[in-house]
Write a protein that holds these residues in place. Structure first.
Motif, PDB file in Angstrom:
ATOM      1  N   ALA A 165       0.834  -1.202   0.000  1.00 25.26           N
ATOM      2  CA  ALA A 165       0.000   0.000   0.000  1.00 25.26           C
ATOM      3  C   ALA A 165       0.869   1.251   0.000  1.00 25.26           C
ATOM      4  O   ALA A 165       0.560   2.240  -0.680  1.00 25.26           O
ATOM      5  N   MET A 166       1.960   1.242   0.762  1.00 25.20           N
ATOM      6  CA  MET A 166       2.877   2.381   0.767  1.00 25.20           C
ATOM      7  C   MET A 166       3.468   2.599  -0.623  1.00 25.20           C
ATOM      8  O   MET A 166       3.541   3.732  -1.113  1.00 25.20           O
ATOM      9  N   GLU A 167       3.884   1.507  -1.263  1.00 32.83           N
ATOM     10  CA  GLU A 167       4.485   1.617  -2.595  1.00 32.83           C
ATOM     11  C   GLU A 167       3.476   2.134  -3.607  1.00 32.83           C
ATOM     12  O   GLU A 167       3.810   2.947  -4.484  1.00 32.83           O
ATOM     13  N   ARG A 168       2.224   1.713  -3.495  1.00 32.87           N
ATOM     14  CA  ARG A 168       1.196   2.135  -4.447  1.00 32.87           C
ATOM     15  C   ARG A 168       0.912   3.625  -4.355  1.00 32.87           C
ATOM     16  O   ARG A 168       0.442   4.241  -5.307  1.00 32.87           O
ATOM     17  N   GLY A 400     -11.387   3.684  -1.846  1.00 39.18           N
ATOM     18  CA  GLY A 400     -10.766   4.441  -2.921  1.00 39.18           C
ATOM     19  C   GLY A 400     -11.402   4.144  -4.266  1.00 39.18           C
ATOM     20  O   GLY A 400     -11.631   5.057  -5.076  1.00 39.18           O
ATOM     21  N   ARG A 401     -11.704   2.880  -4.515  1.00 39.16           N
ATOM     22  CA  ARG A 401     -12.347   2.510  -5.783  1.00 39.16           C
ATOM     23  C   ARG A 401     -13.754   3.105  -5.876  1.00 39.16           C
ATOM     24  O   ARG A 401     -14.164   3.586  -6.947  1.00 39.16           O
ATOM     25  N   ILE A 402     -14.485   3.072  -4.755  1.00 36.69           N
ATOM     26  CA  ILE A 402     -15.839   3.652  -4.746  1.00 36.69           C
ATOM     27  C   ILE A 402     -15.778   5.151  -5.031  1.00 36.69           C
ATOM     28  O   ILE A 402     -16.546   5.688  -5.840  1.00 36.69           O
ATOM     29  N   ARG A 428      -4.002   7.378  -6.883  1.00 37.58           N
ATOM     30  CA  ARG A 428      -3.820   5.931  -7.035  1.00 37.58           C
ATOM     31  C   ARG A 428      -5.030   5.298  -7.723  1.00 37.58           C
ATOM     32  O   ARG A 428      -4.876   4.503  -8.654  1.00 37.58           O
ATOM     33  N   HIS A 429      -6.229   5.661  -7.272  1.00 41.32           N
ATOM     34  CA  HIS A 429      -7.413   4.954  -7.755  1.00 41.32           C
ATOM     35  C   HIS A 429      -8.035   5.581  -8.997  1.00 41.32           C
ATOM     36  O   HIS A 429      -8.891   4.958  -9.630  1.00 41.32           O
ATOM     37  N   LEU A 430      -7.608   6.780  -9.368  1.00 41.30           N
ATOM     38  CA  LEU A 430      -8.069   7.383 -10.613  1.00 41.30           C
ATOM     39  C   LEU A 430      -7.084   7.150 -11.758  1.00 41.30           C
ATOM     40  O   LEU A 430      -7.300   7.630 -12.864  1.00 41.30           O
ATOM     41  N   ASP A 431      -6.042   6.423 -11.484  1.00 41.72           N
ATOM     42  CA  ASP A 431      -5.034   6.153 -12.504  1.00 41.72           C
ATOM     43  C   ASP A 431      -5.420   4.921 -13.306  1.00 41.72           C
ATOM     44  O   ASP A 431      -4.770   3.881 -13.258  1.00 41.72           O
ATOM     45  N   GLY A 432      -6.553   5.038 -14.002  1.00 40.72           N
ATOM     46  CA  GLY A 432      -6.969   3.940 -14.874  1.00 40.72           C
ATOM     47  C   GLY A 432      -7.834   2.905 -14.202  1.00 40.72           C
ATOM     48  O   GLY A 432      -8.334   2.011 -14.859  1.00 40.72           O
ATOM     49  N   GLU A 433      -8.048   3.017 -12.870  1.00 38.25           N
ATOM     50  CA  GLU A 433      -8.850   2.008 -12.188  1.00 38.25           C
ATOM     51  C   GLU A 433     -10.331   2.355 -12.209  1.00 38.25           C
ATOM     52  O   GLU A 433     -11.178   1.517 -11.958  1.00 38.25           O
TER      53      GLU A 433
END
Length: 457
Positions: A165-168, A400-402, A428-433
């Motif tokens: 999670a830290m790396e992401r 985050g996805r929601i 993180r979560h708007l980068d294509g997810e």
């Protein structure tokens, strides 16, 4: 960083009684449930404000012990304060969870690994110098094709859920990450209208240093002189939200002392009084506004969120005249026929914690041909919540996805957020997810870009 008139001592034993008036107003109506982020992803009563209040009443009555199992339900709380806004009975759940947090730090309530990970975070995140040393070896990795390859190949999963999670969340590391580069006093452009101090934050100044640079330019351009103590550290928000009271107090006292060191006759910040101490990260602002209860001393002027202060003072006429339309992602200029659509994300500690909602929107609307889009669930947490997305990575990722899907559904071309933790979570979560990859920028950055376009025209 905070206390309340009814708070129990931080030294109290786990499960020590809380004073009843805080829980008594709860009528268990359930209005808090739709607003509760942890209930949204876990779906269990004990992981909702209503369930936690019921547990606290049982603890007060001696019917339930605060053991590791019960503590997990309190640890699942993000502390987003949305339930406080939603409650029709006036239950101060914010005071309840704050009084409970210190008790959750008892060693028997978390595993040794969880305790060690938290100690690592508290030893690094509030200390910019230490964090810079830790980040230096990652300059050749963060934001490069190597990082993308490591993620796509699944290598980062070998780190375990928390380190992964830290790396992401790790962004590209700009040169400004490793130096602040601000003078102690930044003069106002033109006639001086105000004089303020600026807190740079710890995580923000390293992971998104462009925000502070934009803040300084926007303040100066609006006739505001800015005092920036060079030795300032963390405000204590990271530790405050986790019930680390002694650590928080030490950080708060050190930050106050950094302002005292530069202000006064013969000192580099000058002897003239400040009208406010500003911050551009809403999580920091929420904690700093509680320094009357958290710190031994206080700032030389009242704390204000930067949007709050600028909206109150008003943008200068010259600044407004310089504002130009911003470009669309395809590079074409926004126009009346095709405005730039921006979705504004309400950070929890700005909206629910400080009651700041209209001011950032007011400032953004000053930018020509910018249209604000509102997500359906603006008041629901994105899952960042201080260190929550590191210590509860699975729940935070789902939130985050929601949130990413909700923001993308607005049809916006860009998202604006005023808290560094939220910004990193959303990126993180708007980068294509989500339905579309959307850039995320601070409102002050957008204001700065619009003004600089006018200056350079």
């Amino acid at each position: 960083m905070e206390t309340t008139p009814v708070r129990t001592s931080a030294a109290a034993a786990p499960g020590a009684a809380l004073q009843a008036p805080l829980t008594d107003p709860c009528v268990h109506c359930g209005f808090c449930l739709p607003s509760c982020a942890s209930y949204r992803v876990l779906g269990t009563e004990m992981d909702s404000p209503r369930g936690r209040i019921h547990a606290l009443k049982a603890i007060e009555a001696g019917e339930l012990a605060l053991d590791a199992t019960v503590a997990r339900h309190f640890d699942s709380c993000l502390g987003c304060l949305a339930c406080v806004t939603a409650c029709p009975s006036g239950v101060r759940y914010d005071q309840l969870i704050e009084a409970t947090r210190p008790k959750l730090n008892a060693p028997e309530l978390r595993s040794p690994a969880a305790q060690a990970f938290r100690r690592l975070l508290f030893a690094l995140l509030p200390y910019p110098r230490r964090l810079r040393i830790a980040l230096a070896p990652l300059r050749a990795y963060a934001g490069t094709p190597l990082q993308g390859l490591a993620r796509r190949s699944g290598l980062t999963r070998l780190l375990g859920p928390q380190l992964e999670a830290m790396e992401r969340l790790l962004p590209p590391l700009a040169p400004e990450t490793f130096r602040d580069g601000f003078p102690v006093v930044v003069p106002a452009r033109g006639e001086r209208r105000a004089r303020v101090g600026l807190v740079l934050g710890c995580v923000q100044r390293l992971f998104d240093p462009q925000v502070n640079a934009a803040a300084v330019r926007v303040l100066s351009a609006n006739g505001i002189e800015v005092v920036i103590p060079p030795e300032q550290g963390c405000c204590g928000a990271v530790t405050h939200h986790q019930g680390e009271e002694a650590h928080t107090r030490a950080l708060a006292d050190a930050l106050v002392a950094s302002f005292e060191a530069v202000l006064g006759p013969g000192r580099p910040g000058g002897a003239e009084p400040l009208e406010a101490v500003l911050v551009a990260a809403s999580g920091c602002g929420h904690t700093m506004k509680a320094y009357d209860r958290l710190a031994s001393g206080d700032f030389p002027a009242p704390v204000a969120d930067i949007h709050e202060f600028l909206a109150r003072l008003g943008l200068s006429q010259e600044f407004r005249q310089r504002l130009q339309p911003l470009p669309h992602p395809d590079g074409t200029q926004a126009s009346a026929e095709r405005p730039l659509t921006v979705a504004f994300h309400d950070a929890c500690h700005m909206l629910h914690g400080q009651g700041i909602e209209a001011q950032p929107r007011q400032l953004l609307r000053a930018i020509p041909h910018l249209r604000l889009a509102e997500p359906m669930e603006a008041g629901v947490c994105c899952g960042s919540a201080g260190i929550y997305n590191l210590v509860q990575p699975q729940e935070a990722a789902e939130l985050g996805r929601i949130k990413a899907a909700d923001l993308a559904a607005t049809g916006a071309e860009l998202v604006s957020s005023a808290n560094i933790g939220c910004t990193m979570q959303l990126r993180r979560h708007l980068d294509g997810e989500a339905a579309a990859a959307l850039p995320v920028q601070h409102p002050i950055q957008l204001l700065d870009q619009s003004w600089r376009a006018g200056v350079e025209a």
